[in-house]
Write an enzyme that holds these catalytic residues in place. Sequence first.
Site, PDB file in Angstrom:
ATOM      1  CE1 TYR A   1      35.193 -11.122  45.164  1.00 40.74           C
ATOM      2  CE2 TYR A   1      32.762 -11.698  45.492  1.00 40.74           C
ATOM      3  CZ  TYR A   1      33.974 -11.229  44.883  1.00 40.74           C
ATOM      4  OH  TYR A   1      33.594 -11.103  43.371  1.00 40.74           O
TER       5      TYR A   1
ATOM      6  N   GLY B   1      36.176 -10.718  41.495  1.00 41.33           N
ATOM      7  CA  GLY B   1      36.537 -11.604  40.664  1.00 41.33           C
ATOM      8  C   GLY B   1      38.317 -11.937  40.929  1.00 41.33           C
TER       9      GLY B   1
END
Length: 646
Positions: A158, A165
């Site tokens: 990530y 998000g």
Amino acid sequence: MRVSVCVRGDWLVVPCGDPSKSMRWLGLEALRRYARAHPSEVLSSQPSFVLKRCVDGGLLDVEDSISSVLSDNDFVKLRIHGDTWDRSHDLLPGCIKRIQSNEEDEYISLDGNSLTTADLVSLGKGHYKIKLSSETEECVNKARDVIEKIISENAVVYGVNTGFGKFARSVVAKDQLKELQENLIRSTCAGKKSFLESSLFLSSSLFAGVGAALIPERTRMLLALRINTLAKGYSGVSLETLQKMLSAFNASCLSWVPEKGTVGASGDLAPLAHLALGLMGEGQMWSPNTGWTDARTVLEGHGLTPISLKPKEGLALINGTQMMSSLGAEAVERAEAIARQADVIAALTLEVLRGTNKAFDNDIHAVRPHAGQILVAQRFRALLHSDIFPSAIAEEKPYDRVQDAYTLRCCPQVHGVANDTIAFVKKILNTELNSSTDNPLVFAERGITISGGNFHGEYPAKALDFLSIGVHELASISERRIERMCNPSLSDLPAFLVKEGGFNSGFMIAHCTAAALVSENKVLCHPASVDSLSTSAATEDHVSMGGWAARKALRVVEHVEQVLAIELLAACQALEFFRPLGTTAPLERVYELLRTVVRPWDKDRVMSSDIEVAHKLLLEEKVWKAVLPYMEQYKDSHRDHISSVD
């Protein structure tokens, strides 16, 4: 015209109402003021001294007129016969030194572990530049190596090669990683349609910053704190990027950063994105040399090149609590300064209201031993009528009441908890300043990244709400003391502290101003951090509202300073009605300090300028500096009962 004169290491501002006076007069006036500030030091009644200008080191003839050899706000060193020159005292204070002298810049080394709120405020004021230690650079490089390894192995992490998000499951091709990071910055700043159309990026409408720009001092604090956080070595930025940020700080190339737009969830996304945007050479930027113009022009004008973001660096630059924490650092430092000066001002008010110092007896506070309460009582004992500092007012007009009103008698209890609150908040913020608040974090020793929630602003948000509530009481009780001085039914003083009342209104509206500020603070003290709104498609489903907590804490502190400035004016005006009787030596020093900038209130005039200059004295902590030598003298004389003045 004013001249700053350094005597034995102390800087004294000497107003020169008549610049045609001689340099000898200037030296004697500086020595007179120095003697008042250092009552324990014995100076000759006719001292011999030498003067020289600090900027160029030139000796000054004492027979020359001030205006012929000095400019307004010039700096002079005075050496008393028998003393030796101390070269450290030749330096000009603060940032003025670097502007007007050839001395080398002073640096603070940022390592992500040792920055304090006081350091950060000094960095904001431009007192220091920053550098990194070799150990810090090594930590940064090790974390970056982990990111480079992830990319080379095509692992999915990530923020490195995914969207953000709600789009964390969207994997991004290697040849798009640079654009991914840059678009994150742009979309988080502005929310242009072209960025919204991509499924890779956050919905920027959540984070688009609005409002006025931070002033340069606060942007400088924000940038310094962001560098300190990245220097800790858990964010994975490259040393090249960090060095470019550091160079921009040292050149005071400061991005346009809006004060509004953060909910304090993934940290302060919108303001930090604007900070990064300028460093990329986009948007607006300011420097002392260029003023506001486009960022690339500012950077190039200082020989700097924009940052070219590498994988993860965009996210690393915008995740974190640096906006709320840097504003909070200023708020808590100003709160600490006004809290101790509030004790001095309240002591002066007690004196003119003919109160007693019995309520500050050591034994009373020893049986309720809160640290702040004990500290404030110590300060009151050091300032008021005592064997060390007698008061002609107290001796001539003895106390004739059973006990004082709460606003006088309970100052240690009310001021004390404000001091304890400030200390509590300062501890939290000092921890926050030296924390890694990025996501994901890079742990080089383990060779991994881990996603977590260190970016959540709940700690500084809650602490700053608490700061607002705690420090507000200093204004609340101050306004009541102002009322007691202005109301003849509560004192033996003329109504509104003025002669010919009716023809003159005196402090009538000054008290109204204090009341208005206190009332406004009551609304501002409602905590921001009790609110939460779900954002980012419920990915960020609990937020801190820390940005607003920080901004309103600053506003509350400013109002407290202004109310206490009004009380200082009122107490010194009340003292006029006791003349020729005098108060204690430290409180007389406060009176004399104020009278260098504000004349007595003989008849009505515009008061706003008086409030402003009194406020400035408090901002510069001159009231505290004026009494500190006396308090130290009292402490030395009562060492068995006093452990510390501050």
